[in-house]
Structures are given as structure tokens and as C-alpha cells.
Design a protein around this motif. Structure first.
Motif, PDB file in Angstrom:
ATOM      1  N   TRP A 187       0.707  -1.183  -0.201  1.00 54.04           N
ATOM      2  CA  TRP A 187       0.079  -0.099   0.177  1.00 54.04           C
ATOM      3  C   TRP A 187       0.937   1.114  -0.063  1.00 54.04           C
ATOM      4  O   TRP A 187       0.656   2.389  -0.697  1.00 54.04           O
ATOM      5  CB  TRP A 187      -0.886  -0.092   1.077  1.00 54.04           C
ATOM      6  N   GLU A 188       1.811   1.452   0.679  1.00 51.12           N
ATOM      7  CA  GLU A 188       2.990   2.366   0.824  1.00 51.12           C
ATOM      8  C   GLU A 188       3.466   2.606  -0.628  1.00 51.12           C
ATOM      9  O   GLU A 188       3.556   3.686  -1.094  1.00 51.12           O
ATOM     10  CB  GLU A 188       4.145   2.248   1.807  1.00 51.12           C
ATOM     11  N   LYS A 189       3.702   1.508  -1.017  1.00 48.93           N
ATOM     12  CA  LYS A 189       4.357   1.759  -2.383  1.00 48.93           C
ATOM     13  C   LYS A 189       3.432   2.014  -3.540  1.00 48.93           C
ATOM     14  O   LYS A 189       3.585   2.970  -4.269  1.00 48.93           O
ATOM     15  CB  LYS A 189       5.015   0.295  -3.049  1.00 48.93           C
ATOM     16  N   ILE A 193       2.628   6.595   0.399  1.00 49.16           N
ATOM     17  CA  ILE A 193       2.428   7.303   1.729  1.00 49.16           C
ATOM     18  C   ILE A 193       3.064   6.363   2.723  1.00 49.16           C
ATOM     19  O   ILE A 193       3.545   5.058   2.290  1.00 49.16           O
ATOM     20  CB  ILE A 193       0.871   6.937   2.321  1.00 49.16           C
ATOM     21  N   LYS A 194       3.892   6.967   3.613  1.00 50.50           N
ATOM     22  CA  LYS A 194       4.650   6.111   4.664  1.00 50.50           C
ATOM     23  C   LYS A 194       4.062   6.178   6.007  1.00 50.50           C
ATOM     24  O   LYS A 194       3.763   7.254   6.538  1.00 50.50           O
ATOM     25  CB  LYS A 194       6.039   6.988   4.754  1.00 50.50           C
ATOM     26  N   ILE A 195       3.736   5.238   6.343  1.00 50.17           N
ATOM     27  CA  ILE A 195       3.022   4.940   7.897  1.00 50.17           C
ATOM     28  C   ILE A 195       4.106   5.295   8.879  1.00 50.17           C
ATOM     29  O   ILE A 195       5.123   4.705   8.728  1.00 50.17           O
ATOM     30  CB  ILE A 195       2.387   3.486   7.839  1.00 50.17           C
ATOM     31  N   LYS A 196       3.688   6.259   9.796  1.00 52.14           N
ATOM     32  CA  LYS A 196       4.896   6.704  10.561  1.00 52.14           C
ATOM     33  C   LYS A 196       4.334   6.832  12.068  1.00 52.14           C
ATOM     34  O   LYS A 196       3.476   6.271  12.624  1.00 52.14           O
ATOM     35  CB  LYS A 196       5.082   8.219  10.323  1.00 52.14           C
ATOM     36  N   ARG A 237       6.784   0.134  13.311  1.00 50.73           N
ATOM     37  CA  ARG A 237       6.499   1.620  12.979  1.00 50.73           C
ATOM     38  C   ARG A 237       6.110   2.467  14.141  1.00 50.73           C
ATOM     39  O   ARG A 237       6.057   3.678  13.662  1.00 50.73           O
ATOM     40  CB  ARG A 237       5.420   1.436  11.822  1.00 50.73           C
ATOM     41  N   GLU A 294      -4.032  10.327   3.541  1.00 45.54           N
ATOM     42  CA  GLU A 294      -3.745  10.773   4.764  1.00 45.54           C
ATOM     43  C   GLU A 294      -4.483  11.983   5.130  1.00 45.54           C
ATOM     44  O   GLU A 294      -4.927  12.608   4.303  1.00 45.54           O
ATOM     45  CB  GLU A 294      -2.388  11.552   5.023  1.00 45.54           C
TER      46      GLU A 294
END
Length: 318
Positions: A187-189, A193-196, A237, A294
Motif C-alpha cells: 500500500w505504501e508503494k 504514503i509512509k506509515i509513521k 512503526r 492521509e
């Protein structure tokens, strides 16, 4: 496949030859524990990850001014997944020269229907709750530690939607599906979006789309949820809160003697609140139309001293 654990060691991911068992989950209860991380008296758990800086960053995500409720309507009708519907009694009375209408509500919100948040006192493991507090502190008249009142300042942070049906190009997930860390990476790819650290992670399975198409089914015997290795990934994460249109656990769990391993690991070991039975369809539609995954996430439980959770109406704002 090798996975990196949050404790800095390399562990073999369980598979058919090395399955996840109740004993493996017990090992992870120690390995993934956040007990003492924020002090021996801490009662906030992973909400500590939502710092003032994180809140200010989240506020800056509001550019469109579009808000969406993530809660379901509270039902007054009994169904197979909601045997304890809301009971409402309205009293009509005259007072001080006016006519008034007042309500009395009775509800049992934990379960598989109402949108709600679990407090850290909701589940126990070997006589303890998060951070080593004894389950004996939860009494019939309320919890003395880790109650929902500890979250009375609410949750104000960056929210991320992971739309699993969209990722898999289906309308909704089915019983055989299970959500793994590899799906989060995919999903990030896909979205960039990067889950942080400090995020609220919302995972859509398409449960309510399935209900619309197939009708109500026994959710307790057929629910899509997280693979236990997701808990390791969430710890790495430093996600603050997780929510779903289900309950995050897969039913049945597939682990003999353990019906809700995700709840146990998240609430007790990590000290991470869960948001259950959210309505994510409108959010998914708006996110897709904006191509934005986001948003500002805001939610506040009722201020109930001693409560094991609360009905909740989270809001996502783009």
C-alpha cells in the motif's frame, strides 16, 4: 522469510512448518512489550507517541476542509451480530414554563456492531493488564487503572487509510483473506504514503460493502482480520492506534485456545487502543476521489471514570 523484530533480533516468521501457536503469542507478549517504556505508572500506552509536534503536523493536513464521520449509526434493532441493541426511553415533561424531551439510553457497546474504542483495561493476560497492572483493579463498579477516562484529551493526529479491497482490486475481502505486513508495504508503494510514528492506522476490509451485497452474516464465525505478525510491524512503526471496519482480530483466529490474539497483544503488551466496527466506506470513496490517503484524525471518548471503553464518533478531515 525472515522478519526483523522490534527488539533488534532476527526471528523466523511462523509458517506451516513453524505455525503460530498460543505459546508463540506468549513469547511475543514479552518480546513486544511496552511495559515500562514510558514509566512504571504509565496508563496511556502508545498514545504517548502522539506528541504536540505530531498534533501540529496533523493539523497542517487540513487543506480542503472536508470532514467525514467514521462511525456507524447506533442501532436499536437486534441482529445476529448485535444481540444487545440500544434501548432508548424518552420522557416528556413540563418544567419552568417549557415542555421538554429527555432520553435514557441503555447500551452494551463492546462487540461486533457499535463503533467504539477499547480502553487498555478491556482484556487481561495472566492476571495482568498493560504495564503490569493487576486485573483485580477492574471491579464491577469500574476500573481503577487504565480506564477510558485516561484518554479524556482525545486523539488528534495523522490518520492513514489502508484500503485493502482497492489494493487487491476486489469489492471486499473474504474469509480466506488475512492482512499481513506485506500488504502495508504494498500500500505504501502504491500510494507513496509512509506509515509513521504516532499515526492512527485505519484498515478497510470492505465489511459493510459485503453486508450490503450478501446480507448480514455471522461475523463471529467469519471475520477478516490481521495476521499476528502485523503486531510486530505495528510495534516497529510505532503506530499509536489501529482501527478497522471489523475488530482487527480474524474470526476464527486459527490459533487453538486463543480467540482474540490481536486484542491481547495490542492492548496488553503494546498498550495500543483499538477502534472497532468503524464505517470506512465514505472515507474510502472520498480518499479515492482526492487521491489522498492521509488526513487529520480526531476522536474523543466519553469521559467515563472506570470505563472499559466508549462508543465513539471519529472524524477524518482532509
Amino acid at each position: 522469510m525472515l522478519i526483523f523484530s522490534s527488539m533488534g533480533t532476527i526471528a523466523q516468521e511462523p509458517n506451516k512448518e513453524n505455525p503460530i501457536t498460543k505459546e508463540v503469542i506468549s513469547e511475543w507478549m514479552n518480546e513486544l512489550s511496552n511495559w515500562g517504556r514510558w514509566g512504571k505508572d504509565d496508563e496511556l500506552g502508545t498514545l504517548n507517541l502522539i506528541t504536540p509536534k505530531k498534533r501540529k503536523e496533523a493539523a497542517s493536513l487540513v487543506t480542503e476542509g472536508i470532514s467525514i464521520s467514521l462511525a456507524r449509526d447506533i442501532s436499536k434493532k437486534a441482529t445476529r451480530n448485535n444481540p444487545h441493541p440500544l434501548k432508548q426511553s424518552i420522557t416528556l415533561e413540563a418544567w419552568a414554563g417549557h415542555n421538554w424531551a429527555s432520553d435514557t439510553y441503555t447500551m452494551r457497546y463492546h462487540g461486533n456492531d457499535y463503533s467504539h474504542i477499547d480502553a487498555l483495561c478491556h482484556i487481561f493476560y495472566k492476571g495482568n493488564m498493560y504495564n503490569g497492572f493487576s486485573q483485580n483493579l477492574v471491579k464491577k463498579n469500574g476500573a481503577e487503572k487504565l480506564d477510558i477516562q485516561k484518554m479524556n484529551t482525545g486523539i488528534f493526529t495523522r490518520g492513514i487509510l489502508v484500503d485493502m479491497p482497492l489494493l487487491k482490486n476486489v469489492t471486499y475481502l473474504k474469509k480466506e483473506d488475512i492482512i499481513k505486513p506485506e500488504h502495508m508495504v504494498a500500500w505504501e508503494k502504491k500510494t507513496g504514503i509512509k506509515i509513521k510514528r504516532g499515526d492512527v492506522l485505519l484498515i478497510r476490509t470492505g465489511r459493510w460493502s459485503r453486508s450490503k451485497e450478501e446480507g448480514v452474516w455471522n461475523f463471529g464465525e467469519d471475520a477478516v482480520g490481521l495476521h499476528p505478525t502485523m503486531v510486530k510491524w505495528l510495534k516497529e512503526r510505532d503506530v499509536a492506534v489501529i482501527g478497522s471496519d471489523g475488530v482487527s482480530d480474524k474470526y476464527p483466529s486459527g490459533i487453538e485456545g486463543l480467540g482474540a490474539p490481536i486484542h491481547q497483544l495490542l492492548l496488553v503488551a503494546l498498550g495500543m487502543p483499538l477502534l472497532d466496527n468503524l464505517q470506512l466506506e465514505a472515507l474510502a470513496a472520498k480518499a479515492a476521489s482526492l487521491n489522498r490517503w492521509e488526513f487529520l484524525f480526531v476522536a474523543a471518548p466519553l469521559r467515563i471514570p472506570g470505563g472499559t471503553g466508549s462508543p465513539i464518533n471519529p472524524i477524518a478531515t482532509f
